[in-house]
Design a protein around this motif. Sequence first.
Motif, PDB file in Angstrom:
ATOM      1  N   ARG A  20      -5.355 -12.975  -9.251  1.00  0.00           N
ATOM      2  CA  ARG A  20      -5.414 -13.114  -7.791  1.00  0.00           C
ATOM      3  C   ARG A  20      -5.773 -11.778  -7.151  1.00  0.00           C
ATOM      4  N   LEU A  21      -5.165 -10.704  -7.624  1.00  0.00           N
ATOM      5  CA  LEU A  21      -5.517  -9.367  -7.148  1.00  0.00           C
ATOM      6  C   LEU A  21      -6.991  -9.072  -7.401  1.00  0.00           C
ATOM      7  N   LEU A  22      -7.433  -9.405  -8.613  1.00  0.00           N
ATOM      8  CA  LEU A  22      -8.827  -9.168  -8.989  1.00  0.00           C
ATOM      9  C   LEU A  22      -9.772  -9.972  -8.096  1.00  0.00           C
ATOM     10  N   GLY A  23      -9.426 -11.235  -7.832  1.00  0.00           N
ATOM     11  CA  GLY A  23     -10.290 -12.078  -7.030  1.00  0.00           C
ATOM     12  C   GLY A  23     -10.396 -11.620  -5.582  1.00  0.00           C
ATOM     13  N   VAL A  24      -9.242 -11.323  -4.964  1.00  0.00           N
ATOM     14  CA  VAL A  24      -9.247 -10.929  -3.547  1.00  0.00           C
ATOM     15  C   VAL A  24      -9.909  -9.573  -3.358  1.00  0.00           C
ATOM     16  N   SER A  25      -9.482  -8.590  -4.132  1.00  0.00           N
ATOM     17  CA  SER A  25     -10.053  -7.249  -3.975  1.00  0.00           C
ATOM     18  C   SER A  25     -11.503  -7.209  -4.444  1.00  0.00           C
ATOM     19  N   GLY A  26     -11.836  -7.999  -5.468  1.00  0.00           N
ATOM     20  CA  GLY A  26     -13.220  -8.030  -5.949  1.00  0.00           C
ATOM     21  C   GLY A  26     -14.161  -8.642  -4.936  1.00  0.00           C
ATOM     22  N   ALA A  27     -13.727  -9.725  -4.259  1.00  0.00           N
ATOM     23  CA  ALA A  27     -14.562 -10.343  -3.226  1.00  0.00           C
ATOM     24  C   ALA A  27     -14.763  -9.383  -2.056  1.00  0.00           C
ATOM     25  N   LEU A  28     -13.689  -8.710  -1.653  1.00  0.00           N
ATOM     26  CA  LEU A  28     -13.803  -7.729  -0.572  1.00  0.00           C
ATOM     27  C   LEU A  28     -14.753  -6.601  -0.960  1.00  0.00           C
ATOM     28  N   ALA A  29     -14.629  -6.128  -2.201  1.00  0.00           N
ATOM     29  CA  ALA A  29     -15.489  -5.039  -2.665  1.00  0.00           C
ATOM     30  C   ALA A  29     -16.955  -5.446  -2.659  1.00  0.00           C
ATOM     31  N   LEU A  30     -17.240  -6.692  -3.034  1.00  0.00           N
ATOM     32  CA  LEU A  30     -18.627  -7.157  -3.072  1.00  0.00           C
ATOM     33  C   LEU A  30     -19.220  -7.217  -1.666  1.00  0.00           C
ATOM     34  N   GLU A  76       3.123   1.323   9.339  1.00  0.00           N
ATOM     35  CA  GLU A  76       3.621   2.257  10.343  1.00  0.00           C
ATOM     36  C   GLU A  76       2.802   2.218  11.623  1.00  0.00           C
ATOM     37  N   ILE A  77       1.518   1.828  11.517  1.00  0.00           N
ATOM     38  CA  ILE A  77       0.665   1.769  12.707  1.00  0.00           C
ATOM     39  C   ILE A  77       0.453   0.321  13.157  1.00  0.00           C
ATOM     40  N   GLY A  78       1.304  -0.571  12.650  1.00  0.00           N
ATOM     41  CA  GLY A  78       1.280  -1.953  13.113  1.00  0.00           C
ATOM     42  C   GLY A  78       0.300  -2.852  12.395  1.00  0.00           C
ATOM     43  N   ILE A  79      -0.278  -2.386  11.277  1.00  0.00           N
ATOM     44  CA  ILE A  79      -1.198  -3.217  10.494  1.00  0.00           C
ATOM     45  C   ILE A  79      -0.481  -3.619   9.215  1.00  0.00           C
ATOM     46  N   ASP A  80       0.020  -4.821   9.197  1.00  0.00           N
ATOM     47  CA  ASP A  80       0.788  -5.261   8.040  1.00  0.00           C
ATOM     48  C   ASP A  80       0.483  -6.726   7.744  1.00  0.00           C
ATOM     49  N   PHE A  81      -0.354  -6.942   6.742  1.00  0.00           N
ATOM     50  CA  PHE A  81      -0.702  -8.295   6.310  1.00  0.00           C
ATOM     51  C   PHE A  81       0.154  -8.752   5.137  1.00  0.00           C
ATOM     52  N   GLY A  82       1.146  -7.961   4.792  1.00  0.00           N
ATOM     53  CA  GLY A  82       1.940  -8.231   3.599  1.00  0.00           C
ATOM     54  C   GLY A  82       1.519  -7.278   2.497  1.00  0.00           C
ATOM     55  N   PHE A  83       2.442  -6.994   1.584  1.00  0.00           N
ATOM     56  CA  PHE A  83       2.178  -6.004   0.554  1.00  0.00           C
ATOM     57  C   PHE A  83       0.980  -6.385  -0.312  1.00  0.00           C
ATOM     58  N   PHE A  84       0.862  -7.666  -0.654  1.00  0.00           N
ATOM     59  CA  PHE A  84      -0.236  -8.083  -1.527  1.00  0.00           C
ATOM     60  C   PHE A  84      -1.591  -7.829  -0.872  1.00  0.00           C
ATOM     61  N   ILE A  85      -1.750  -8.242   0.380  1.00  0.00           N
ATOM     62  CA  ILE A  85      -3.028  -8.065   1.069  1.00  0.00           C
ATOM     63  C   ILE A  85      -3.313  -6.585   1.310  1.00  0.00           C
ATOM     64  N   ASN A  86      -2.294  -5.827   1.697  1.00  0.00           N
ATOM     65  CA  ASN A  86      -2.496  -4.397   1.938  1.00  0.00           C
ATOM     66  C   ASN A  86      -2.977  -3.681   0.683  1.00  0.00           C
ATOM     67  N   SER A  88      -4.455  -5.134  -1.866  1.00  0.00           N
ATOM     68  CA  SER A  88      -5.799  -5.657  -2.145  1.00  0.00           C
ATOM     69  C   SER A  88      -6.846  -4.965  -1.288  1.00  0.00           C
ATOM     70  N   LEU A  89      -6.498  -4.658  -0.033  1.00  0.00           N
ATOM     71  CA  LEU A  89      -7.412  -3.919   0.835  1.00  0.00           C
ATOM     72  C   LEU A  89      -7.723  -2.548   0.257  1.00  0.00           C
ATOM     73  N   ALA A  90      -6.686  -1.872  -0.231  1.00  0.00           N
ATOM     74  CA  ALA A  90      -6.899  -0.546  -0.817  1.00  0.00           C
ATOM     75  C   ALA A  90      -7.805  -0.636  -2.038  1.00  0.00           C
ATOM     76  N   LEU A 158      -2.003  -0.799 -11.325  1.00  0.00           N
ATOM     77  CA  LEU A 158      -1.302   0.126 -10.428  1.00  0.00           C
ATOM     78  C   LEU A 158      -0.399  -0.612  -9.449  1.00  0.00           C
ATOM     79  N   ALA A 159      -0.711  -1.877  -9.183  1.00  0.00           N
ATOM     80  CA  ALA A 159       0.102  -2.646  -8.239  1.00  0.00           C
ATOM     81  C   ALA A 159       1.526  -2.835  -8.740  1.00  0.00           C
ATOM     82  N   ALA A 160       1.728  -2.727 -10.050  1.00  0.00           N
ATOM     83  CA  ALA A 160       3.076  -2.893 -10.609  1.00  0.00           C
ATOM     84  C   ALA A 160       4.038  -1.851 -10.057  1.00  0.00           C
TER      85      ALA A 160
END
Length: 214
Positions: A20-30, A76-86, A88-90, A158-160
Amino acid sequence: MDWLTDNYVNILRGFGETLRLLGVSGALALVVGTLVALARVSPVPILRGVGAFYVTIFRNTPLLVLILIAYYGLPEIGIDFGFFINISLAMGTYTAAFVAEAIRSGFNGVPLGQAEAARAIGMPFTQSMRHIVLPQAFRLVVPPMASVYIALTKNTSLAATFGIAEATFRMRGLFNDYASQMIQIFLGISLGYILIVAVISWVASAFERRWAVA
């Protein structure tokens, strides 16, 4: 093999989270990487500068630093989609820099006459890219793109560190519960990553054969 027979469901869930991490972050990266690559070859100087700046910043910043920023800084700056999405964004924005450079190398591999011919018949930059250059560029970048996604597969571990219960997180838990079987656990989890990488390599080879130019 007690560690496997007693915990195979949790192990499968861990690899499911890895995928799931690979799919979400990979799609964003593409998506982001393609846009950045287009900016880097754009005729507009400011877009080329933005593309080059993005690649320089994200390619030369350690992924762990970006994850720390996403994990602790964004909320801290009010952008919080949840740990998984955050996280994945990185991972996605980091990997996008490498995707962009791979696709840009594909652009450079397309004969210049192709783009010139498109302009000669009145195609604007965006249309010539979409219909002429991009399809040919993607054919050329299958091997380097496969390498980028293989690296992303390994980077998901690294997410572990931040509590995402993917495969490496599960492995650490198994180490605590089955200290006498650490080598078997390590080899078993490693085999799971190898299988994911093998699938990526197989898919890349299939696309390469299908898109091969006679």
